[in-house]
Scaffold this motif. Structure first.
Motif, PDB file in Angstrom:
ATOM      1  N   TYR A   7       0.836  -1.190   0.000  1.00  0.00           N
ATOM      2  CA  TYR A   7       0.000   0.000   0.000  1.00  0.00           C
ATOM      3  C   TYR A   7       0.881   1.254   0.000  1.00  0.00           C
ATOM      4  N   VAL A   9       1.413   5.139   1.074  1.00  0.00           N
ATOM      5  CA  VAL A   9       0.991   6.044   2.136  1.00  0.00           C
ATOM      6  C   VAL A   9       1.695   7.381   1.954  1.00  0.00           C
ATOM      7  N   PHE A  31       4.840  -0.617   4.090  1.00  0.00           N
ATOM      8  CA  PHE A  31       4.185   0.400   3.282  1.00  0.00           C
ATOM      9  C   PHE A  31       5.191   1.127   2.395  1.00  0.00           C
ATOM     10  N   GLN A 119      -2.982   0.074   9.235  1.00  0.00           N
ATOM     11  CA  GLN A 119      -3.224  -1.275   8.725  1.00  0.00           C
ATOM     12  C   GLN A 119      -4.712  -1.622   8.766  1.00  0.00           C
TER      13      GLN A 119
END
Length: 248
Positions: A7, A9, A31, A119
């Protein structure tokens, strides 16, 4: 947005040491993190970068405050946002939620707590959404393997076609989709399901935000403004001193 691993961020904080510490913790959690020290850097990223999966946004910045940045982000796209702040906790939390943040963390906090919240928010937003989307494709009127929505519940409202099952809105003339946030679509469906009725702001808050929402009804007015900007032909009327109504 197509979910990828890891992911992405975007982290915003003007305290350089804290920014690097939080970035390190988030990276160690897997991340892909991009850090910003001021609001101007965020504005440039909004104009140039594709959207991340998550924004972590400090309220107190030297140039553009977090409230304004949150508005700018929400005008661009709908992704989760975590607010962090060392100011008046209750007031910042209420204002942040009204403007569309998904979570709030008061300074000082443990970096590990931020990682855990990030998360959980990402899982709740993307992993459950992916499961629900697959169920919709196979069970609610959209042919599996087809990229064209074949839902049977399309309705015409003014110049728009709207599908509740597909959670889709498109312009009838151009067949172009209109990108809406979750709450924007929820309010539109609530209005459609109560056509002609004058709906009090408190009713709308309960229906769209939930009975446990804490904050003022200004959140409703902000949501209506965004809908009117994106869908100027939608028959949404103001009932002055009361709330809103969709013309039958």
């Amino acid at each position: 947005m197509t979910t990828t691993t890891p992911y992405s961020v975007y982290l915003v904080d003007d305290e350089a040491n804290l920014l690097q510490l939080l970035k390190s913790y988030l990276q160690n959690a897997g991340f892909d993190v991009k850090a910003f020290e001021n609001g101007e850097q965020v504005v440039q990223a909004l104009d140039q970068d594709p959207p991340p999966h998550l924004w972590i946004l400090d309220i107190m910045l030297p140039d553009i405050d977090g409230y304004e940045l949150l508005r700018l982000i929400r005008n661009k796209y709908d992704v989760p946002i975590i607010f962090i702040s060392a100011r008046d906790q209750d007031m910042d939390k209420i204002i942040g939620l009204e403007l569309g943040s998904d979570d709030y963390l008061a300074k000082p906090f443990l970096p590990r707590e931020l990682v855990i919240r990030a998360q959980k928010l990402l899982q709740r937003t993307y992993e459950k959404a992916t499961t629900a989307s697959a169920a919709t494709v196979n069970g609610h009127g959209m042919a599996a393997g087809s990229g064209t929505p074949q839902f049977q519940d399309w309705v015409t409202i003014g110049p728009y076609m709207i599908s509740e099952k597909g959670r889709l809105v498109k312009e009838t003339a151009s067949d172009q989709p209109i990108e809406l946030t979750t709450k924007e679509f929820d309010l539109i469906m609530y209005l459609i399901n109560n056509q002609g009725q004058a709906l009090h702001r408190e009713q709308i808050l309960a229906a769209v935000w939930g009975d446990d929402y804490i904050g003022s009804d200004r959140a409703v007015d902000d949501l209506v403004k965004r809908i009117r900007k994106k869908m100027p032909g939608f028959p949404l009327e103001t009932v002055y001193g009361f709330g809103y109504r969709m013309s039958p």
